[in-house]
Write a protein that holds these residues in place. Structure first.
Motif, PDB file in Angstrom:
ATOM      1  N   ASN A   1       3.108 -12.475  12.207  1.00  0.00           N
ATOM      2  CA  ASN A   1       4.322 -11.697  11.977  1.00  0.00           C
ATOM      3  C   ASN A   1       4.423 -11.195  10.534  1.00  0.00           C
ATOM      4  N   ARG A   2       3.309 -11.198   9.822  1.00  0.00           N
ATOM      5  CA  ARG A   2       3.295 -10.749   8.425  1.00  0.00           C
ATOM      6  C   ARG A   2       2.365  -9.555   8.263  1.00  0.00           C
ATOM      7  N   TYR A   3       2.639  -8.781   7.223  1.00  0.00           N
ATOM      8  CA  TYR A   3       1.870  -7.568   6.952  1.00  0.00           C
ATOM      9  C   TYR A   3       1.137  -7.716   5.623  1.00  0.00           C
ATOM     10  N   TYR A   4      -0.063  -7.140   5.577  1.00  0.00           N
ATOM     11  CA  TYR A   4      -0.945  -7.258   4.420  1.00  0.00           C
ATOM     12  C   TYR A   4      -1.532  -5.897   4.092  1.00  0.00           C
ATOM     13  N   GLY A   5      -2.009  -5.754   2.867  1.00  0.00           N
ATOM     14  CA  GLY A   5      -2.678  -4.523   2.464  1.00  0.00           C
ATOM     15  C   GLY A   5      -3.943  -4.841   1.709  1.00  0.00           C
ATOM     16  N   ARG A   6      -5.023  -4.165   2.082  1.00  0.00           N
ATOM     17  CA  ARG A   6      -6.287  -4.326   1.362  1.00  0.00           C
ATOM     18  C   ARG A   6      -6.797  -2.947   0.973  1.00  0.00           C
ATOM     19  N   ILE A   7      -7.554  -2.905  -0.098  1.00  0.00           N
ATOM     20  CA  ILE A   7      -8.095  -1.640  -0.588  1.00  0.00           C
ATOM     21  C   ILE A   7      -9.107  -1.116   0.426  1.00  0.00           C
ATOM     22  N   ALA A   8      -8.918   0.149   0.855  1.00  0.00           N
ATOM     23  CA  ALA A   8      -9.820   0.755   1.834  1.00  0.00           C
ATOM     24  C   ALA A   8     -10.820   1.688   1.150  1.00  0.00           C
TER      25      ALA A   8
ATOM     26  N   SER B   1      -7.478   6.610  -4.253  1.00  0.00           N
ATOM     27  CA  SER B   1      -7.706   5.324  -3.598  1.00  0.00           C
ATOM     28  C   SER B   1      -6.710   5.182  -2.457  1.00  0.00           C
ATOM     29  N   SER B   2      -7.083   4.363  -1.473  1.00  0.00           N
ATOM     30  CA  SER B   2      -6.166   4.133  -0.363  1.00  0.00           C
ATOM     31  C   SER B   2      -6.129   2.655  -0.014  1.00  0.00           C
ATOM     32  N   VAL B   3      -5.071   2.277   0.686  1.00  0.00           N
ATOM     33  CA  VAL B   3      -4.878   0.903   1.129  1.00  0.00           C
ATOM     34  C   VAL B   3      -4.701   0.911   2.654  1.00  0.00           C
ATOM     35  N   GLU B   4      -5.279  -0.083   3.297  1.00  0.00           N
ATOM     36  CA  GLU B   4      -5.067  -0.259   4.727  1.00  0.00           C
ATOM     37  C   GLU B   4      -4.004  -1.330   4.901  1.00  0.00           C
TER      38      GLU B   4
ATOM     39  N   GLN C   1     -11.508  -2.878  -6.251  1.00  0.00           N
ATOM     40  CA  GLN C   1     -12.733  -2.990  -5.463  1.00  0.00           C
ATOM     41  C   GLN C   1     -12.385  -2.888  -3.979  1.00  0.00           C
ATOM     42  N   LYS C   2     -13.265  -2.274  -3.212  1.00  0.00           N
ATOM     43  CA  LYS C   2     -13.047  -2.109  -1.786  1.00  0.00           C
ATOM     44  C   LYS C   2     -12.859  -3.468  -1.112  1.00  0.00           C
ATOM     45  N   ASN C   3     -11.957  -3.525  -0.137  1.00  0.00           N
ATOM     46  CA  ASN C   3     -11.602  -4.716   0.646  1.00  0.00           C
ATOM     47  C   ASN C   3     -10.861  -5.784  -0.148  1.00  0.00           C
ATOM     48  N   GLN C   4     -10.490  -5.498  -1.368  1.00  0.00           N
ATOM     49  CA  GLN C   4      -9.737  -6.439  -2.185  1.00  0.00           C
ATOM     50  C   GLN C   4      -8.307  -6.530  -1.644  1.00  0.00           C
ATOM     51  N   LEU C   5      -7.780  -7.747  -1.486  1.00  0.00           N
ATOM     52  CA  LEU C   5      -6.414  -7.940  -1.033  1.00  0.00           C
ATOM     53  C   LEU C   5      -5.461  -7.460  -2.121  1.00  0.00           C
ATOM     54  N   LEU C   6      -4.533  -6.599  -1.751  1.00  0.00           N
ATOM     55  CA  LEU C   6      -3.589  -6.026  -2.705  1.00  0.00           C
ATOM     56  C   LEU C   6      -2.163  -6.488  -2.424  1.00  0.00           C
ATOM     57  N   MET C   7      -1.790  -6.561  -1.143  1.00  0.00           N
ATOM     58  CA  MET C   7      -0.440  -6.968  -0.744  1.00  0.00           C
ATOM     59  C   MET C   7      -0.537  -8.090   0.282  1.00  0.00           C
ATOM     60  N   SER C   8       0.381  -9.045   0.185  1.00  0.00           N
ATOM     61  CA  SER C   8       0.356 -10.141   1.151  1.00  0.00           C
ATOM     62  C   SER C   8       1.763 -10.568   1.543  1.00  0.00           C
ATOM     63  N   ASP C   9       1.855 -11.134   2.729  1.00  0.00           N
ATOM     64  CA  ASP C   9       3.042 -11.827   3.227  1.00  0.00           C
ATOM     65  C   ASP C   9       4.313 -10.987   3.329  1.00  0.00           C
ATOM     66  N   LEU C  10       4.177  -9.693   3.598  1.00  0.00           N
ATOM     67  CA  LEU C  10       5.359  -8.862   3.821  1.00  0.00           C
ATOM     68  C   LEU C  10       5.925  -9.160   5.207  1.00  0.00           C
TER      69      LEU C  10
END
Length: 127
Positions: free
Chosen positions: A43-50, A34-37, A63-72
């Motif tokens: 000014n914040r960074y996010y990650g979603r399942i790619a 699996s990978s994350v985009e 699941q694809k496009n699911q938010l995994l990381m927020s507000d970095l």
């Protein structure tokens, strides 16, 4: 000496903004299925399942496009202050990310105490 300071160029973007963007792109999880985009909004960074592997779907409910990381937020040396959202349970964990080199990220996930966390390595997905 003060005359020298007036000669320095001034731009609208700081070097922090530019170096913080080196995290942008697609990163493989340790299992490499699996990978994350990682992307930036403001000014914040996010990650979603790619991409999702069959193991990721079955074991973790990814699941694809699911938010995994927020507000970095990039602090000059790494990305911190963010949240990792566990795909299956929805539990929120603190996350900090450091860039080891241009192809490797080290992510520390914890709940409250950093020393009681889990660290994992993400590698940049080949283009």
């Amino acid at each position: 000496m003060s005359l020298f300071l007036f000669c320095l160029p001034v731009s609208g973007k700081s070097s922090v903004d530019l170096t913080g963007d080196q995290i942008l792109g697609y990163w493989l999880f340790p299992a490499r299925g699996s990978s994350v985009e990682l992307y930036r909004s403001g000014n914040r960074y996010y990650g979603r399942i790619a991409d999702v592997s069959s193991t990721g779907k079955q074991q973790f409910g990814i699941q694809k496009n699911q938010l995994l990381m927020s507000d970095l937020i990039f602090d000059g040396t790494g990305w911190s202050g963010g949240t990792l959202i566990h795909p299956r349970t929805g539990n929120h964990f603190d996350i900090e990310i450091k860039m080891v080199d241009s192809q490797t990220l080290s992510a520390k996930v914890y709940k409250g105490f950093r020393w009681i966390g889990k660290e994992f390595v993400l590698t940049r997905k080949p283009q």
